[in-house]
Design an enzyme around this catalytic site. Structure first.
Site, PDB file in Angstrom:
ATOM      1  N   PHE A 148       0.861  -1.185   0.000  1.00 33.03           N
ATOM      2  CA  PHE A 148       0.000   0.000   0.000  1.00 33.03           C
ATOM      3  C   PHE A 148       0.894   1.230   0.000  1.00 33.03           C
ATOM      4  O   PHE A 148       1.650   1.454   0.952  1.00 33.03           O
ATOM      5  CB  PHE A 148      -0.952   0.049   1.202  1.00 33.03           C
ATOM      6  CG  PHE A 148      -1.862   1.243   1.109  1.00 33.03           C
ATOM      7  CD1 PHE A 148      -3.017   1.201   0.337  1.00 33.03           C
ATOM      8  CD2 PHE A 148      -1.539   2.436   1.733  1.00 33.03           C
ATOM      9  CE1 PHE A 148      -3.833   2.319   0.201  1.00 33.03           C
ATOM     10  CE2 PHE A 148      -2.355   3.563   1.599  1.00 33.03           C
ATOM     11  CZ  PHE A 148      -3.501   3.502   0.833  1.00 33.03           C
ATOM     12  N   ASP A 233       9.195   2.921   2.171  1.00 31.06           N
ATOM     13  CA  ASP A 233       8.003   3.700   2.510  1.00 31.06           C
ATOM     14  C   ASP A 233       7.733   3.485   4.005  1.00 31.06           C
ATOM     15  O   ASP A 233       7.206   2.457   4.414  1.00 31.06           O
ATOM     16  CB  ASP A 233       6.811   3.236   1.657  1.00 31.06           C
ATOM     17  CG  ASP A 233       5.533   4.012   1.980  1.00 31.06           C
ATOM     18  OD1 ASP A 233       5.475   4.680   3.036  1.00 31.06           O
ATOM     19  OD2 ASP A 233       4.577   3.918   1.188  1.00 31.06           O
ATOM     20  N   LYS A 262       2.273  10.966   7.411  1.00 30.59           N
ATOM     21  CA  LYS A 262       1.466  10.682   8.587  1.00 30.59           C
ATOM     22  C   LYS A 262       1.970  11.367   9.867  1.00 30.59           C
ATOM     23  O   LYS A 262       1.792  12.565  10.002  1.00 30.59           O
ATOM     24  CB  LYS A 262       1.301   9.168   8.752  1.00 30.59           C
ATOM     25  CG  LYS A 262       0.477   8.568   7.583  1.00 30.59           C
ATOM     26  CD  LYS A 262      -0.225   7.299   7.898  1.00 30.59           C
ATOM     27  CE  LYS A 262      -1.261   6.985   6.816  1.00 30.59           C
ATOM     28  NZ  LYS A 262      -0.852   5.949   5.885  1.00 30.59           N
TER      29      LYS A 262
HETATM   30  C1  LIG Z   1      -1.055   6.073   4.359  1.00 27.82           C
HETATM   31  C2  LIG Z   1       0.035   5.528   3.532  1.00 27.82           C
HETATM   32  C3  LIG Z   1       0.369   6.099   2.282  1.00 27.82           C
HETATM   33  C4  LIG Z   1      -0.430   7.204   1.659  1.00 27.82           C
HETATM   34  O1  LIG Z   1      -0.478   8.368   2.419  1.00 27.82           O
HETATM   35  P1  LIG Z   1      -1.646   9.433   2.142  1.00 27.82           P
HETATM   36  O2  LIG Z   1      -1.282  10.580   3.035  1.00 27.82           O
HETATM   37  O3  LIG Z   1      -2.939   8.789   2.511  1.00 27.82           O
HETATM   38  O4  LIG Z   1      -1.586   9.774   0.694  1.00 27.82           O
HETATM   39  C5  LIG Z   1       1.458   5.569   1.598  1.00 27.82           C
HETATM   40  N1  LIG Z   1       2.164   4.542   2.094  1.00 27.82           N
HETATM   41  C6  LIG Z   1       1.867   3.966   3.285  1.00 27.82           C
HETATM   42  C7  LIG Z   1       2.710   2.839   3.789  1.00 27.82           C
HETATM   43  C8  LIG Z   1       0.786   4.427   4.027  1.00 27.82           C
HETATM   44  O5  LIG Z   1       0.468   3.828   5.180  1.00 27.82           O
END
Ligand SMILES: *Cc1c(COP(=O)(O)O)cnc(C)c1O
Length: 403
Positions: A148, A233, A262
């Protein structure tokens, strides 16, 4: 009685209004939150709940942290947005502080996580053409099944989740999907045209999936041997969630590209960042990439205090210690419907043999807010400021529901 009925209507009215006027791209639990403090949120009826999701780990510092709130208000009185047409006094400070925290050379600031992932993809491709000599338009990025990374067209193009992609084509080419946690698959997937391997250290949305120990180190070595950028990520796994500031620190490695979002802002404001060596972020020349709001002084001031709170309140250490306790307590709970309990730090997946949604609703009725992921997993990820007593409070209710 009459007062209670009127109040129940209040929640119902918000739900009906939302269902009527807001797009249905989420299926939220029916709790209408009005305010929050620390680990606790309060609905429009005044009912209190313990938040065990922490906005998908965006509020690791706890809701409405007073110090971050003060910074937000102070900075909002000074200047909020300059655009990058001019400089501001907060951006250089945040970039230097992120450098000191991670050892990464340089920082590029964006807003949402998906934008930071897009930025990393652009940087990796251009680096591949300019620095590795990959023929034009043929760069490949290796990613993992179950990933994700966000919701833009390019990012969903390499999702293995059909519902994320279906109907959104034509999709962006240039990605190769391999199984998560399988270093041999990475070795076989790398070609002369591979510019990067993009991976989450622990897959969050997939249900808190931990790779085998040593996987990240092996992947980092494979990338180094093949001149492939190792891009982590850590948007969800970062900032203390796993019990260290970043999850990669468990394996003593250093990514080439680190993607953050985040909890970088403690949930006050969308702030994301790409950190990398100068050789990589240096591919962007003035005008090549940008964002009106990216790196604005309000965002940077908030992020600086959010980082300081994480460090001064020792939230990574707290996550490690209390996460271990919570995991042990959950494992001690014998339940016929629990298949597996896994996690690291205060980031725990409870995999059920049945659908998780009804259990999340039941927990909500008892005052604990969790959200299912992938149908059968209950994700438990409270703000890292949670106390042992509050964990015990939640455990009483979790035991009740799962037994
Ligand atoms: C939440 C998330 C994203 C995307 O972030 P947004 O601020 O919702 O665009 C990308 N990678 C990971 C691992 C995430 O948990």
């Amino acid at each position: 009685m009459a007062a209670i009925e009127e109040q129940i209507l209040k929640t119902q009215e918000f739900i009906e209004m939302e269902d009527r006027y807001a797009a249905h791209n989420y299926k939220p639990l029916d709790v209408v939150i009005e305010r929050a403090q620390g680990v606790w949120v309060y609905d429009v009826e005044g009912v209190q709940y313990l938040d065990c999701l922490a906005a998908y780990s965006a509020v690791n510092q706890g809701h409405c942290h007073p110090r971050i709130l003060d910074t937000l208000v102070e900075q909002a009185h000074k200047v909020t947005l300059t655009s990058r047409a001019f400089r501001n006094d907060q951006l250089p400070m945040l970039c230097q502080e992120l450098h000191e925290l991670t050892g990464m050379d340089m920082v590029l600031l964006m807003n949402s996580g998906a934008e930071a992932v897009e930025t990393a993809i652009k940087a990796a491709r251009r680096w591949g053409y300019r620095n590795k000599g990959i023929p034009d338009n043929s760069a490949e990025i290796v990613v993992c099944a179950g990933n994700f990374h966000g919701r833009t067209v390019t990012i969903v193009s390499f999702s293995s989740e059909a519902s994320y992609r279906s109907g959104f084509g034509p999709l962006t080419p240039g990605f190769r999907i391999i199984p998560f946690g399988d270093a041999q698959a990475l070795r076989e997937a790398i070609t002369a045209n591979t510019c990067a391997f993009l991976v989450e250290p622990i897959q969050g949305e997939a249900g808190i999936i931990l790779p085998p120990d040593g996987y990240l180190r092996e992947a980092a070595n494979l990338c180094k041997q093949n001149r492939v950028l190792f891009m982590l990520d850590e948007i969800q796994s970062g900032f203390g969630r796993t019990g260290k500031m970043f999850a990669y620190m468990y394996e003593g490695i250093q990514p080439d590209v680190l993607i953050l979002g985040k909890a970088l802002s403690g949930g006050f404001y969308p702030v994301s960042a790409v950190l990398a060596a100068e050789e990589i972020l240096g591919v962007f020349q003035p005008g090549d990439h940008g964002s009106t709001f990216g790196g604005n002084p309000l965002a940077c001031a908030v992020a600086r205090t959010a980082l300081r709170v994480l460090q001064e309140e020792k939230l990574s250490e707290r996550s490690a210690e209390l996460g271990k306790y919570l995991l042990e307590e959950l494992r001690a709970l014998r339940s016929p419907i629990v298949k597996e309990i896994r996690g690291r730090g205060l980031w725990i997946g409870v995999e059920l043999s049945v659908k998780a949604r009804p259990y999340c609703e039941e927990l909500k009725n008892l005052g604990v807010l969790c959200k299912e992921t992938h149908d059968t997993v209950i994700r438990i990820a409270p703000p890292l400021v949670i106390t042992r007593e509050e964990i015990d409070w939640a455990l009483v209710r979790i035991r009740k529901v799962l037994r």
